[in-house]
Design a protein around this motif. Structure first.
Motif, PDB file in Angstrom:
ATOM      1  N   LEU A 331       0.886  -1.157   0.000  1.00 28.29           N
ATOM      2  CA  LEU A 331       0.000   0.000   0.000  1.00 28.29           C
ATOM      3  C   LEU A 331       0.924   1.207   0.000  1.00 28.29           C
ATOM      4  O   LEU A 331       1.888   1.247   0.753  1.00 28.29           O
ATOM      5  CB  LEU A 331      -0.854  -0.038   1.274  1.00 28.29           C
ATOM      6  CG  LEU A 331      -1.784   1.139   1.503  1.00 28.29           C
ATOM      7  CD1 LEU A 331      -2.931   1.118   0.502  1.00 28.29           C
ATOM      8  CD2 LEU A 331      -2.333   1.096   2.932  1.00 28.29           C
ATOM      9  N   ASP A 332       0.643   2.206  -0.846  1.00 24.73           N
ATOM     10  CA  ASP A 332       1.546   3.364  -0.885  1.00 24.73           C
ATOM     11  C   ASP A 332       1.421   4.192   0.409  1.00 24.73           C
ATOM     12  O   ASP A 332       2.408   4.440   1.073  1.00 24.73           O
ATOM     13  CB  ASP A 332       1.259   4.234  -2.112  1.00 24.73           C
ATOM     14  CG  ASP A 332       1.608   3.514  -3.405  1.00 24.73           C
ATOM     15  OD1 ASP A 332       2.612   2.786  -3.407  1.00 24.73           O
ATOM     16  OD2 ASP A 332       0.870   3.644  -4.390  1.00 24.73           O
ATOM     17  N   CYS A 333       0.197   4.606   0.707  1.00 26.90           N
ATOM     18  CA  CYS A 333       0.049   5.544   1.828  1.00 26.90           C
ATOM     19  C   CYS A 333      -1.055   5.124   2.790  1.00 26.90           C
ATOM     20  O   CYS A 333      -2.157   4.777   2.356  1.00 26.90           O
ATOM     21  CB  CYS A 333      -0.332   6.940   1.319  1.00 26.90           C
ATOM     22  SG  CYS A 333       0.786   7.564   0.080  1.00 26.90           S
ATOM     23  N   TYR A 334      -0.751   5.220   4.056  1.00 25.89           N
ATOM     24  CA  TYR A 334      -1.768   5.055   5.089  1.00 25.89           C
ATOM     25  C   TYR A 334      -1.922   6.418   5.758  1.00 25.89           C
ATOM     26  O   TYR A 334      -0.949   6.967   6.279  1.00 25.89           O
ATOM     27  CB  TYR A 334      -1.341   3.997   6.095  1.00 25.89           C
ATOM     28  CG  TYR A 334      -2.451   3.604   7.038  1.00 25.89           C
ATOM     29  CD1 TYR A 334      -3.290   2.534   6.742  1.00 25.89           C
ATOM     30  CD2 TYR A 334      -2.674   4.310   8.224  1.00 25.89           C
ATOM     31  CE1 TYR A 334      -4.319   2.172   7.591  1.00 25.89           C
ATOM     32  CE2 TYR A 334      -3.702   3.955   9.081  1.00 25.89           C
ATOM     33  CZ  TYR A 334      -4.516   2.884   8.764  1.00 25.89           C
ATOM     34  OH  TYR A 334      -5.541   2.533   9.603  1.00 25.89           O
ATOM     35  N   ARG A 354      -4.960   9.352  -4.817  1.00 27.29           N
ATOM     36  CA  ARG A 354      -5.482   8.198  -5.574  1.00 27.29           C
ATOM     37  C   ARG A 354      -5.576   8.536  -7.058  1.00 27.29           C
ATOM     38  O   ARG A 354      -5.252   7.709  -7.905  1.00 27.29           O
ATOM     39  CB  ARG A 354      -6.853   7.781  -5.033  1.00 27.29           C
ATOM     40  CG  ARG A 354      -6.748   7.002  -3.733  1.00 27.29           C
ATOM     41  CD  ARG A 354      -8.112   6.619  -3.211  1.00 27.29           C
ATOM     42  NE  ARG A 354      -8.013   5.827  -1.993  1.00 27.29           N
ATOM     43  CZ  ARG A 354      -8.980   5.749  -1.088  1.00 27.29           C
ATOM     44  NH1 ARG A 354     -10.124   6.421  -1.266  1.00 27.29           N
ATOM     45  NH2 ARG A 354      -8.825   5.000  -0.008  1.00 27.29           N
ATOM     46  N   LYS A 355      -6.025   9.761  -7.332  1.00 24.12           N
ATOM     47  CA  LYS A 355      -6.129  10.158  -8.747  1.00 24.12           C
ATOM     48  C   LYS A 355      -4.759  10.154  -9.406  1.00 24.12           C
ATOM     49  O   LYS A 355      -4.635   9.956 -10.605  1.00 24.12           O
ATOM     50  CB  LYS A 355      -6.756  11.550  -8.868  1.00 24.12           C
ATOM     51  CG  LYS A 355      -8.263  11.489  -8.742  1.00 24.12           C
ATOM     52  CD  LYS A 355      -8.906  12.837  -8.924  1.00 24.12           C
ATOM     53  CE  LYS A 355     -10.339  12.773  -8.447  1.00 24.12           C
ATOM     54  NZ  LYS A 355     -10.789  14.035  -7.865  1.00 24.12           N
ATOM     55  N   GLY A 357      -2.531   8.022  -8.777  1.00 25.18           N
ATOM     56  CA  GLY A 357      -2.074   6.635  -8.908  1.00 25.18           C
ATOM     57  C   GLY A 357      -1.466   6.039  -7.656  1.00 25.18           C
ATOM     58  O   GLY A 357      -0.946   4.925  -7.691  1.00 25.18           O
ATOM     59  N   PHE A 358      -1.497   6.773  -6.539  1.00 26.05           N
ATOM     60  CA  PHE A 358      -0.988   6.196  -5.280  1.00 26.05           C
ATOM     61  C   PHE A 358      -2.130   5.438  -4.610  1.00 26.05           C
ATOM     62  O   PHE A 358      -3.237   5.971  -4.487  1.00 26.05           O
ATOM     63  CB  PHE A 358      -0.519   7.302  -4.325  1.00 26.05           C
ATOM     64  CG  PHE A 358       0.701   8.023  -4.806  1.00 26.05           C
ATOM     65  CD1 PHE A 358       1.972   7.520  -4.541  1.00 26.05           C
ATOM     66  CD2 PHE A 358       0.585   9.211  -5.526  1.00 26.05           C
ATOM     67  CE1 PHE A 358       3.099   8.190  -4.999  1.00 26.05           C
ATOM     68  CE2 PHE A 358       1.709   9.883  -5.986  1.00 26.05           C
ATOM     69  CZ  PHE A 358       2.967   9.370  -5.717  1.00 26.05           C
ATOM     70  N   SER A 359      -1.852   4.203  -4.181  1.00 33.69           N
ATOM     71  CA  SER A 359      -2.900   3.497  -3.440  1.00 33.69           C
ATOM     72  C   SER A 359      -2.897   4.032  -2.012  1.00 33.69           C
ATOM     73  O   SER A 359      -1.840   4.226  -1.413  1.00 33.69           O
ATOM     74  CB  SER A 359      -2.648   1.990  -3.463  1.00 33.69           C
ATOM     75  OG  SER A 359      -1.370   1.694  -2.967  1.00 33.69           O
ATOM     76  N   CYS A 360      -4.095   4.313  -1.496  1.00 34.31           N
ATOM     77  CA  CYS A 360      -4.191   4.958  -0.188  1.00 34.31           C
ATOM     78  C   CYS A 360      -5.250   4.305   0.674  1.00 34.31           C
ATOM     79  O   CYS A 360      -6.266   3.831   0.167  1.00 34.31           O
ATOM     80  CB  CYS A 360      -4.625   6.418  -0.336  1.00 34.31           C
ATOM     81  SG  CYS A 360      -3.440   7.429  -1.193  1.00 34.31           S
ATOM     82  N   GLU A 361      -5.003   4.335   1.963  1.00 30.65           N
ATOM     83  CA  GLU A 361      -6.000   3.852   2.918  1.00 30.65           C
ATOM     84  C   GLU A 361      -6.102   4.868   4.036  1.00 30.65           C
ATOM     85  O   GLU A 361      -5.113   5.517   4.403  1.00 30.65           O
ATOM     86  CB  GLU A 361      -5.555   2.474   3.457  1.00 30.65           C
ATOM     87  CG  GLU A 361      -6.465   1.870   4.475  1.00 30.65           C
ATOM     88  CD  GLU A 361      -7.868   1.570   3.948  1.00 30.65           C
ATOM     89  OE1 GLU A 361      -8.558   2.499   3.486  1.00 30.65           O
ATOM     90  OE2 GLU A 361      -8.258   0.400   4.003  1.00 30.65           O
ATOM     91  N   LEU A 362      -7.331   5.001   4.527  1.00 22.97           N
ATOM     92  CA  LEU A 362      -7.588   5.904   5.648  1.00 22.97           C
ATOM     93  C   LEU A 362      -7.967   5.076   6.856  1.00 22.97           C
ATOM     94  O   LEU A 362      -8.423   3.953   6.703  1.00 22.97           O
ATOM     95  CB  LEU A 362      -8.826   6.724   5.328  1.00 22.97           C
ATOM     96  CG  LEU A 362      -8.743   7.955   4.486  1.00 22.97           C
ATOM     97  CD1 LEU A 362     -10.146   8.357   4.107  1.00 22.97           C
ATOM     98  CD2 LEU A 362      -8.113   9.063   5.318  1.00 22.97           C
ATOM     99  N   ASP A 363      -7.844   5.692   8.006  1.00 22.22           N
ATOM    100  CA  ASP A 363      -8.336   4.992   9.184  1.00 22.22           C
ATOM    101  C   ASP A 363      -9.831   5.303   9.315  1.00 22.22           C
ATOM    102  O   ASP A 363     -10.208   6.463   9.390  1.00 22.22           O
ATOM    103  CB  ASP A 363      -7.534   5.467  10.388  1.00 22.22           C
ATOM    104  CG  ASP A 363      -8.392   5.649  11.596  1.00 22.22           C
ATOM    105  OD1 ASP A 363      -9.107   4.698  11.922  1.00 22.22           O
ATOM    106  OD2 ASP A 363      -8.348   6.742  12.189  1.00 22.22           O
TER     107      ASP A 363
END
Ligand code: HAM
Length: 423
Positions: A331-334, A354-355, A357-363
């Motif tokens: 995952l690129d960024c948390y 995300r736009k 192209g970095f995959s991101c997740e939020l808490d």
């Protein structure tokens, strides 16, 4: 409430495992592009007649293993037990043969259904990857199809695969051989299993790969198909072998390889896995030539050859050889935010990243910082981004590069550039 489990012989492919499937499916697609096979997608269910006629009335598949049902219009339909009959049906129905100029090279990947005794490597729903090349009876295409199947396993890194090959001859060879087998087994058939007794008249070739009667003495003295090849069939087989030699594909010839489906003639082959840890089922892939099937299903006389293999057995083979696929689940960024205002801003940051192209997740659950960092580690995040009130005021964000533990405060305008640099 009581729990409902999945039907016997089916599996749930969960995250963690599904990545292997995606990786393997990707290899199959890339290989097909490389060998110039195009994808075809046919329905999951077909008219029952298709398999009765295509696969053969007397085969185990049709006799014992089909999921057949009547729909509300009282039509008999069957969940496809294999792909070849359906591909040939589509080839005929859509008149793909009509241009008549080139060989039609197709591949498919999808679920098949057979009511079998479920065990490791034998499921009631399984996924086949298969190819069919229609319109050519050049032995070079037999060699190509076989080489493609072998390349698939080699690309996965499997070592102990073995190609087993036979020729079932042409229609006349088969007919003569059939008679010879009937003469051979007829005097002793009563000591054979009930299936073999039936097979004697319906498909005596299948007696040769009976699992129950395998050790009977007449099995070893049964006539050899080679003696019944017509001149053309013999030359055809020799040419296929010559081409395989030229391609550096090694093989062993097994005169008892007959395959369980009725449509084969000439080249028939299986790819097996040798070695320990693979259990009772050793066949990974099966295929062969079927020069009469297109006509049998209402099309013009058109030769064909193909193979199918299941992804389940490919994965079993990988496990048996302890091969770990190079799967990255990074995952690129948390992104962690503190406070409502930062929360709103972080949604926008994530959306922008995300736009790009970095995959991101939020808490999404709002826990303590320590737990969130654990979450980020579990997700194999490359960066943890932290946004609090102070950063919000300064138009910045904290970026922690997880591999080096380096943490820096970065201006939002420079965030993408920084992430790209550090990636
Ligand atoms: P098949 O030998 O019936 O041939 O099946 C091909 C492959 O499908 C097997 O070698 C095995 O890997 C996989 N397979 C079959 N049944 C199961 C099962 N119950 N569970 C898991 N895997 C299974 C055919 O289906 C032909 N249509 C192949 C072909 C294509 N011939 C010419 N073109």
């Amino acid at each position: 409430m009581s729990r409902i489990n999945r039907p016997r012989g089916t599996v749930d492919i969960l995250p963690g495992e599904v990545e292997k499937w995606q990786y393997i499916e990707d290899i199959a697609r890339k290989l097909c592009r490389n060998f110039h096979y195009q994808e075809i997608r046919t329905p999951i269910f077909e008219h029952t007649d298709l398999f009765e006629r295509g696969v053969g009335d007397e085969t185990d598949i049709v006799q014992k293993e089909m999921y057949t049902f009547s729909d509300r219009g009282n039509r008999s339909l069957t969940l496809r037990p294999e792909g070849t009959a359906a591909v040939v049906r589509a080839y005929v129905e859509n008149k793909i043969f009509a241009d008549g100029l080139t060989t039609t090279k197709l591949f498919y990947m999808g679920p098949m259904f057979r009511y079998e005794r479920a065990q490791a490597g034998r499921q009631r729903q399984f996924v086949q990857f298969g190819v069919e090349a229609l319109g050519s009876d050049d032995p070079a295409i037999d060699a190509e199809v076989i080489a493609l199947a072998m390349s698939f396993y080699q690309s996965l890194g499997l070592k102990n695969i073995r190609l087993v090959l036979n020729s079932l001859g042409d229609a006349q060879s088969r007919l003569d051989y059939r008679q010879a087998l009937i003469r051979h087994f007829d005097p002793v058939i009563e000591s054979y299993c009930l299936d073999c007794q039936k097979r004697l008249q319906t498909n005596p070739l299948r007696i040769l790969d009976c699992k129950v009667d395998r050790e009977k003495p007449e099995m070893k003295t049964a006539p050899n198909i080679q003696a019944y090849y017509s001149k053309e069939a013999k030359i055809y087989f020799e040419t296929v072998l010559q081409y395989l030699d030229a391609l550096g594909v090694t093989y062993t010839i097994d005169q008892n390889l007959v395959r369980g489906l009725d449509y084969y003639n000439h080249t028939a082959f299986e790819i097996m896995l040798d070695g320990e840890g693979f259990g009772a089922i050793t066949t990974l892939c099966g295929g062969g030539r079927y020069n009469l099937l297109v006509e049998e299903l209402g099309g013009p006389r058109t030769p064909g050859i193909g193979f199918a293999l299941s992804i389940e057995r490919a994965i079993m083979a990988l496990n048996a050889e302890h091969i770990a696929l190079p799967i990255e689940m990074i995952l690129d960024c948390y992104v962690i935010s503190m406070g409502e205002a930062a929360r709103i801003k972080s949604l926008k940051i994530v959306s922008d990243l995300r736009k790009k192209g970095f995959s991101c997740e939020l808490d999404y659950i709002g826990r303590k910082m320590k737990t969130l960092f654990k979450e980020a580690e579990r997700a194999q995040a490359q960066f943890v981004l932290i946004l609090g009130d102070n950063e919000l005021k300064r138009g910045t964000i904290q970026v922690k590069h997880m591999a080096t533990a380096l943490q820096k405060e970065i201006h939002l305008e420079q965030l993408t550039q920084y992430l790209q640099q550090m990636r």
